[in-house]
Design an enzyme around this catalytic site. Structure first.
Site, PDB file in Angstrom:
ATOM      1  N   ASN A  46      74.148  29.770  43.996  1.00 43.56           N
ATOM      2  CA  ASN A  46      74.197  29.290  42.613  1.00 43.56           C
ATOM      3  C   ASN A  46      73.648  27.867  42.477  1.00 43.56           C
ATOM      4  OD1 ASN A  46      75.368  31.720  42.223  1.00 43.56           O
ATOM      5  ND2 ASN A  46      77.417  30.956  41.732  1.00 43.56           N
ATOM      6  N   THR A  66      44.033  21.638   1.162  1.00 43.26           N
ATOM      7  CA  THR A  66      45.448  21.978   1.036  1.00 43.26           C
ATOM      8  C   THR A  66      45.452  23.370   0.428  1.00 43.26           C
ATOM      9  OG1 THR A  66      45.685  21.089  -1.197  1.00 43.26           O
ATOM     10  CG2 THR A  66      46.160  19.562   0.602  1.00 43.26           C
ATOM     11  N   HIS A  67      46.383  24.203   0.826  1.00 41.79           N
ATOM     12  CA  HIS A  67      46.414  25.612   0.388  1.00 41.79           C
ATOM     13  C   HIS A  67      45.107  26.319   0.725  1.00 41.79           C
ATOM     14  CE1 HIS A  67      49.881  24.308  -2.102  1.00 41.79           C
ATOM     15  NE2 HIS A  67      49.112  23.248  -2.327  1.00 41.79           N
ATOM     16  N   SER A 122      30.429  42.633  20.628  1.00 47.32           N
ATOM     17  CA  SER A 122      31.095  43.884  20.238  1.00 47.32           C
ATOM     18  C   SER A 122      30.438  45.042  20.970  1.00 47.32           C
ATOM     19  CB  SER A 122      30.951  44.052  18.727  1.00 47.32           C
ATOM     20  OG  SER A 122      31.011  45.418  18.375  1.00 47.32           O
ATOM     21  N   LYS A 139      27.375  40.971  16.431  1.00 50.03           N
ATOM     22  CA  LYS A 139      28.620  40.227  16.515  1.00 50.03           C
ATOM     23  C   LYS A 139      28.656  39.170  17.614  1.00 50.03           C
ATOM     24  CE  LYS A 139      32.040  40.750  14.489  1.00 50.03           C
ATOM     25  NZ  LYS A 139      33.017  41.840  14.452  1.00 50.03           N
ATOM     26  N   ASN A 199      31.985  37.007  18.741  1.00 50.70           N
ATOM     27  CA  ASN A 199      33.395  36.887  18.367  1.00 50.70           C
ATOM     28  C   ASN A 199      34.108  35.751  19.098  1.00 50.70           C
ATOM     29  OD1 ASN A 199      33.216  39.143  16.682  1.00 50.70           O
ATOM     30  ND2 ASN A 199      33.675  40.542  18.378  1.00 50.70           N
ATOM     31  N   GLU A 233      41.240  33.592  19.451  1.00 46.63           N
ATOM     32  CA  GLU A 233      42.193  34.569  18.911  1.00 46.63           C
ATOM     33  C   GLU A 233      43.299  34.876  19.919  1.00 46.63           C
ATOM     34  OE1 GLU A 233      40.018  37.963  16.816  1.00 46.63           O
ATOM     35  OE2 GLU A 233      38.421  36.838  17.788  1.00 46.63           O
ATOM     36  N   GLN A 238      69.824  35.111  35.897  1.00 42.23           N
ATOM     37  CA  GLN A 238      68.657  35.474  36.705  1.00 42.23           C
ATOM     38  C   GLN A 238      67.428  35.713  35.807  1.00 42.23           C
ATOM     39  OE1 GLN A 238      68.986  37.820  40.412  1.00 42.23           O
ATOM     40  NE2 GLN A 238      68.030  39.472  39.276  1.00 42.23           N
TER      41      GLN A 238
HETATM   42  N1  ARG Z   1      68.806  35.709  42.202  1.00 41.55           N
HETATM   43  C1  ARG Z   1      69.842  34.955  41.641  1.00 41.55           C
HETATM   44  C2  ARG Z   1      69.363  34.265  40.355  1.00 41.55           C
HETATM   45  O1  ARG Z   1      68.189  34.201  40.175  1.00 41.55           O
HETATM   46  C3  ARG Z   1      70.304  33.914  42.603  1.00 41.55           C
HETATM   47  C4  ARG Z   1      71.703  33.490  42.443  1.00 41.55           C
HETATM   48  C5  ARG Z   1      72.592  34.580  42.866  1.00 41.55           C
HETATM   49  N2  ARG Z   1      73.956  34.195  42.712  1.00 41.55           N
HETATM   50  C6  ARG Z   1      74.927  35.096  42.645  1.00 41.55           C
HETATM   51  N3  ARG Z   1      76.113  34.628  42.503  1.00 41.55           N
HETATM   52  N4  ARG Z   1      74.687  36.389  42.667  1.00 41.55           N
HETATM   53  O2  ARG Z   1      70.113  33.851  39.519  1.00 41.55           O
END
Ligand code: ARG
Length: 459
Positions: free
Chosen positions: A109, A154-155, A276, A282, A284, A289, A321
């Site tokens: 984490n 404008t507009h 085209s 054409k 383009n 775009e 994730q």
């Molecule tokens: N692949 C996870 C993510 O991108 C990594 C962290 C995973 N943590 C866990 N407690 N499962 O968030």
């Protein structure tokens, strides 16, 4: 084999693995993941949390793994759960027991929160540098077309005369703010979450200042729950990129209009246009775009991030994730758009005569005609406005411009008019006199283009 096999009595189902895996989009963070691990191992060694010799062994092997992935001698396993698991697994396979010590006082984490930051920081630098190139190019074009008269709108109705240089400099202002926003977002996320652990920090005597400084951060994050669950920086970057895309999209919309036969203010170089399959005549503006179109997916990325985060309890949740695909797509898309946009604008031909011709129609000097009565004949503005409106109606009826309407006709509507009105409504004079700060007069454009060019060098 899964990391958590001790607790489980069965292997995960293939459907679980496929759905749960993030390797297809987080493997791009392999370098950052390894750099983070090297810093962590360094700190663990220095703090005596693991043996110094083991820390050195881990670091040496991590460096090799990084090089092997770069060289292609090690391929990232597409079936791995994520990049963190893959690298730790590879390390352990190579150096055995010692490899298993790397994850001491760390969680995926805080590891993933770190990796995303480390990945995004140079991406932002890259975007800023491309945006600086675009601004510098637009400012040099502004210098080149400092006195090119064109209608301002404008507009989308012709309104008052401006200069093409002034019009381009308006985009410089937007893009300079975009640069500022990106740098600001980078600045705010410049703190290292490593040491937040899974959510509640750790009991090991970490030196978080050291890890942060080894990785080039201003310092460590201050709250472990926030450290692992903050994705503000993803949303901020996606917003800064979205607003930049708004600006590019507006510019591209103008380019598309300007190269239509209805405007013909510019012609794009053949190298940056397309044809085209059926219509031989054409040419383009596909690239413009497509940039306009790609703004939509970037706004989608921002919306995905905000919506993904809004109901999450603290701290980490697997929903998060989803952050990577969205924020990486946003930065990748902007990078992709800027790459052809810069040479496309750099090589376009500006059709000054057509701009001047368009400026001659549409009565864009009507305000100046009214101002003439105010300044020279002491007519109150509201009356002058009405008189000029009547003159315009008369011109439309006769198929003439204000410049072409004979003085007698002016005098029939307002006897105060004299020859001086023709000087007052001369388009070049109308533009030259707009010298107020921020105005389109050629001498302002020169000064502003210079200012922008100097400023961009300092960013
Ligand atoms: N692949 C996870 C993510 O991108 C990594 C962290 C995973 N943590 C866990 N407690 N499962 O968030």
């Amino acid at each position: 084999m899964k990391l958590w096999k001790g607790r489980f009595s069965k292997e995960a189902a293939p459907e679980t693995n496929d759905f749960n895996s993030s390797i297809s989009f987080d493997s791009r963070m392999f370098k950052e993941d390894i750099e983070g691990s090297i810093a962590h191992a360094t700190m663990l060694g220095r703090q005596g949390i693991i043996e110094l010799a083991e820390s050195e062994k881990i670091i040496a092997e991590l460096k090799k793994i990084k090089q092997d992935i770069i060289d292609g001698t090690l391929t990232i396993d597409p079936d791995a759960e994520d990049i963190h698991t893959f690298i730790e697994g590879e390390l352990t396979e190579r150096i055995g027991q010692t490899g298993k010590r790397l994850h001491t006082a760390r969680s995926r984490n805080d590891q993933v929160a770190l990796d995303i930051r480390l990945t995004l920081k140079p991406e932002i630098d890259g975007l800023v540098s491309q945006l600086k190139d675009l601004v510098a190019m637009l400012a040099s074009k502004a210098e080149e077309y400092y006195d090119t008269v064109m209608p301002g709108y404008t507009h989308l109705q012709r309104a008052q005369p401006v200069t093409f240089g002034h019009h381009l400099l308006a985009y410089c202002e937007m893009l300079l703010r975009d640069i500022d926003r990106l740098k600001d977002a980078k600045d705010r996320m410049d703190f290292c979450p490593l040491g937040s652990g899974a959510l509640a920090g750790t009991t090991y005597p970490l030196d978080r200042e050291l890890t942060a400084s080894l990785l080039g951060f201003k310092g460590p994050t201050q709250n472990s729950l926030d450290g692992v669950s903050d994705r503000d920086f993803c949303a901020e970057i996606a917003f800064a990129v979205s607003l930049t895309m708004v600006h590019l999209s507006r510019f591209c919309e103008e380019l598309v209009m300007w190269c239509s036969w209805e405007f013909k203010f510019i012609e794009l170089d053949d190298a940056f246009s397309t044809g085209s399959s059926i219509m031989p005549q054409k040419k383009n503006p596909d690239l413009a775009e497509l940039i306009r179109g790609k703004s939509g997916r970037v706004f989608g990325d921002l919306m995905a991030l905000l919506t993904m985060m809004k109901g999450l309890p603290l701290a980490y949740n697997k929903d998060m994730q989803e952050d990577k695909e969205a924020v990486f797509d946003a930065v990748d898309t902007l990078k992709l758009c800027l790459t052809p946009l810069i040479p496309m604008v750099g090589t376009m031909t500006v059709l000054k005569k057509n701009m001047r011709k368009a400026a001659a129609g549409g009565f864009i000097n009507a305000t100046d005609c009214a101002d003439y009565l105010v300044a020279n004949k002491n007519v109150p503005f509201r009356d002058a406005y009405k008189i000029t409106g009547e003159l315009v109606a008369l011109c439309i009826e006769k198929g003439l411009t204000l410049e072409e309407l004979p003085l007698e006709e002016y005098q029939k509507i307002c006897p105060e008019f004299d020859e001086g009105v023709f000087t007052a409504i001369n388009l070049e004079k109308c533009v030259n006199d707009r010298t107020v700060l921020g105005g389109p007069a050629p001498k302002n454009v020169m000064a502003q283009a210079k200012r922008v060019q100097d400023l961009v060098k300092t960013l």
